[in-house]
Design a protein around this motif. Structure first.
Motif, mmCIF file in Angstrom:
data_model
loop_
_atom_site.group_PDB
_atom_site.id
_atom_site.type_symbol
_atom_site.label_atom_id
_atom_site.label_comp_id
_atom_site.label_asym_id
_atom_site.label_seq_id
_atom_site.Cartn_x
_atom_site.Cartn_y
_atom_site.Cartn_z
ATOM 1 N N ILE A 33 0.838 -1.192 -0.069
ATOM 2 C CA ILE A 33 -0.009 0.073 0.074
ATOM 3 C C ILE A 33 0.928 1.182 -0.002
ATOM 4 C CG2 ILE A 33 -1.803 1.200 1.281
ATOM 5 C CD1 ILE A 33 -2.296 -1.407 2.960
ATOM 6 N N LYS A 34 0.659 1.913 -0.998
ATOM 7 C CA LYS A 34 1.546 3.325 -1.060
ATOM 8 C C LYS A 34 0.749 4.509 -0.585
ATOM 9 C CE LYS A 34 3.994 5.698 -4.878
ATOM 10 N NZ LYS A 34 4.240 5.410 -6.243
ATOM 11 N N VAL A 35 1.155 5.197 0.319
ATOM 12 C CA VAL A 35 0.415 6.412 1.057
ATOM 13 C C VAL A 35 0.970 7.722 0.695
ATOM 14 C CG1 VAL A 35 -0.367 6.981 3.424
ATOM 15 C CG2 VAL A 35 -0.165 4.470 2.923
ATOM 16 N N LYS A 36 0.373 8.697 0.438
ATOM 17 C CA LYS A 36 0.651 9.867 0.047
ATOM 18 C C LYS A 36 0.891 10.623 1.354
ATOM 19 C CE LYS A 36 1.433 13.328 -2.750
ATOM 20 N NZ LYS A 36 3.072 13.517 -3.343
ATOM 21 N N ILE A 54 4.788 15.569 6.131
ATOM 22 C CA ILE A 54 4.876 14.049 6.489
ATOM 23 C C ILE A 54 5.058 13.677 4.992
ATOM 24 C CG2 ILE A 54 3.133 12.145 6.972
ATOM 25 C CD1 ILE A 54 1.706 14.093 8.602
ATOM 26 N N PRO A 55 6.138 12.613 5.002
ATOM 27 C CA PRO A 55 6.551 12.269 3.785
ATOM 28 C C PRO A 55 5.560 10.985 3.075
ATOM 29 C CG PRO A 55 7.989 11.478 5.572
ATOM 30 C CD PRO A 55 7.012 12.519 6.080
ATOM 31 N N ASP A 56 5.980 10.548 1.966
ATOM 32 C CA ASP A 56 5.277 9.431 1.479
ATOM 33 C C ASP A 56 5.590 8.225 2.165
ATOM 34 O OD1 ASP A 56 4.107 11.195 -0.178
ATOM 35 O OD2 ASP A 56 5.475 10.663 -1.809
ATOM 36 N N TYR A 57 4.815 7.137 2.532
ATOM 37 C CA TYR A 57 5.156 5.949 2.863
ATOM 38 C C TYR A 57 4.747 4.816 2.246
ATOM 39 C CZ TYR A 57 6.947 7.888 7.573
ATOM 40 O OH TYR A 57 7.765 8.547 8.279
ATOM 41 N N LEU A 116 0.087 -6.022 9.312
ATOM 42 C CA LEU A 116 1.683 -4.896 8.953
ATOM 43 C C LEU A 116 2.788 -5.693 9.242
ATOM 44 C CD1 LEU A 116 2.118 -2.224 8.052
ATOM 45 C CD2 LEU A 116 2.107 -1.453 10.507
ATOM 46 N N LEU A 117 3.662 -5.675 8.311
ATOM 47 C CA LEU A 117 4.989 -6.040 8.325
ATOM 48 C C LEU A 117 5.945 -5.290 8.351
ATOM 49 C CD1 LEU A 117 4.600 -9.160 5.711
ATOM 50 C CD2 LEU A 117 4.354 -9.324 8.158
ATOM 51 N N ALA A 118 5.635 -4.063 7.627
ATOM 52 C CA ALA A 118 6.779 -3.020 7.622
ATOM 53 C C ALA A 118 5.999 -1.885 7.072
ATOM 54 C CB ALA A 118 7.836 -3.342 6.447
ATOM 55 N N TYR A 119 6.650 -0.646 7.623
ATOM 56 C CA TYR A 119 6.182 0.600 7.369
ATOM 57 C C TYR A 119 7.143 1.782 7.217
ATOM 58 C CZ TYR A 119 3.243 4.834 7.931
ATOM 59 O OH TYR A 119 2.551 6.004 7.876
ATOM 60 N N PHE A 120 7.314 1.986 6.085
ATOM 61 C CA PHE A 120 8.647 2.748 5.646
ATOM 62 C C PHE A 120 8.625 3.718 4.657
ATOM 63 C CE2 PHE A 120 8.739 -1.105 2.859
ATOM 64 C CZ PHE A 120 8.949 -0.409 1.651
ATOM 65 N N ARG A 121 9.555 4.888 4.879
ATOM 66 C CA ARG A 121 9.312 5.864 4.067
ATOM 67 C C ARG A 121 9.695 5.511 2.536
ATOM 68 N NH1 ARG A 121 12.328 11.075 6.186
ATOM 69 N NH2 ARG A 121 12.695 11.557 3.932
ATOM 70 N N LEU A 122 9.044 6.021 1.547
ATOM 71 C CA LEU A 122 9.169 5.631 0.174
ATOM 72 C C LEU A 122 10.847 5.902 -0.300
ATOM 73 C CD1 LEU A 122 7.819 4.694 -2.331
ATOM 74 C CD2 LEU A 122 7.387 7.016 -2.877
ATOM 75 N N ASP A 123 11.587 6.653 0.489
ATOM 76 C CA ASP A 123 12.809 6.911 -0.060
ATOM 77 C C ASP A 123 13.844 6.004 0.731
ATOM 78 O OD1 ASP A 123 12.374 8.671 2.082
ATOM 79 O OD2 ASP A 123 13.439 10.325 1.326
ATOM 80 N N ARG A 124 13.272 5.473 1.794
ATOM 81 C CA ARG A 124 14.410 4.836 2.739
ATOM 82 C C ARG A 124 13.797 3.502 2.829
ATOM 83 N NH1 ARG A 124 15.637 9.501 7.132
ATOM 84 N NH2 ARG A 124 16.343 10.877 5.620
ATOM 85 N N PHE A 138 -0.876 6.059 -5.624
ATOM 86 C CA PHE A 138 -1.127 6.374 -4.130
ATOM 87 C C PHE A 138 -2.579 5.764 -3.832
ATOM 88 C CE2 PHE A 138 2.379 9.256 -4.814
ATOM 89 C CZ PHE A 138 3.382 9.113 -4.012
ATOM 90 N N GLY A 139 -2.701 5.199 -2.470
ATOM 91 C CA GLY A 139 -3.940 4.883 -1.856
ATOM 92 C C GLY A 139 -4.593 3.570 -2.442
ATOM 93 N N GLU A 140 -3.730 2.873 -3.417
ATOM 94 C CA GLU A 140 -4.013 1.586 -3.848
ATOM 95 C C GLU A 140 -3.316 0.519 -3.416
ATOM 96 O OE1 GLU A 140 -4.327 1.160 -8.175
ATOM 97 O OE2 GLU A 140 -5.665 2.925 -8.510
ATOM 98 N N ILE A 141 -3.809 -0.695 -3.225
ATOM 99 C CA ILE A 141 -3.396 -1.933 -2.698
ATOM 100 C C ILE A 141 -3.026 -2.790 -3.666
ATOM 101 C CG2 ILE A 141 -3.835 -4.027 -1.339
ATOM 102 C CD1 ILE A 141 -5.920 -2.251 0.394
ATOM 103 N N LYS A 142 -1.709 -3.561 -3.768
ATOM 104 C CA LYS A 142 -1.317 -4.493 -4.914
ATOM 105 C C LYS A 142 -0.879 -5.659 -4.101
ATOM 106 C CE LYS A 142 1.422 -4.772 -8.959
ATOM 107 N NZ LYS A 142 2.114 -3.964 -9.789
ATOM 108 N N LYS A 143 -1.117 -6.766 -4.567
ATOM 109 C CA LYS A 143 -0.791 -8.021 -4.210
ATOM 110 C C LYS A 143 0.358 -8.716 -4.996
ATOM 111 C CE LYS A 143 -1.819 -12.929 -2.992
ATOM 112 N NZ LYS A 143 -2.449 -13.404 -1.989
ATOM 113 N N ILE A 144 1.470 -8.723 -4.233
ATOM 114 C CA ILE A 144 2.805 -9.541 -4.900
ATOM 115 C C ILE A 144 3.262 -10.787 -4.404
ATOM 116 C CG2 ILE A 144 3.430 -7.226 -5.644
ATOM 117 C CD1 ILE A 144 5.744 -7.347 -3.215
ATOM 118 N N ASP A 145 3.710 -11.447 -5.175
ATOM 119 C CA ASP A 145 4.040 -12.786 -4.855
ATOM 120 C C ASP A 145 5.711 -12.925 -4.608
ATOM 121 O OD1 ASP A 145 1.558 -14.206 -4.761
ATOM 122 O OD2 ASP A 145 1.741 -14.053 -7.056
ATOM 123 N N ILE A 146 6.077 -13.244 -3.267
ATOM 124 C CA ILE A 146 7.476 -12.998 -2.841
ATOM 125 C C ILE A 146 7.681 -14.503 -2.172
ATOM 126 C CG2 ILE A 146 9.375 -12.245 -1.395
ATOM 127 C CD1 ILE A 146 8.318 -9.368 -1.925
#
Length: 67
Positions: free
Chosen positions: A4-7, A12-15, A25-33, A59-67
């Protein structure tokens, strides 16, 4: 895993949120770090793939990825 990309607003920076299949929630980080958060999850080798998915995601959309 879900991304999930949050504007950010004003000072407040993008997260990014990474969530598992149960939407915990597994991780919450700044887009640039993303490095430290992804290293803690053991995803260091997947950083280029994850970041390419994040950069393509609006921004604001959810995407499923396979890792």
């Amino acid at each position: 895993m879900y991304i999930i990309k949050v504007k950010g607003i004003a000072k407040i920076p993008d997260y990014v949120q990474l969530r598992d299949d149960k939407f915990t929630l597994l991780a919450y980080f700044r887009l640039d770090r993303p490095d430290k958060s992804l290293e803690k999850l053991g995803l260091t080798d997947k950083i280029p793939y994850i970041m390419s998915q994040i950069n393509d995601l609006p921004f604001g959309e959810i995407k499923k990825i396979d890792i």
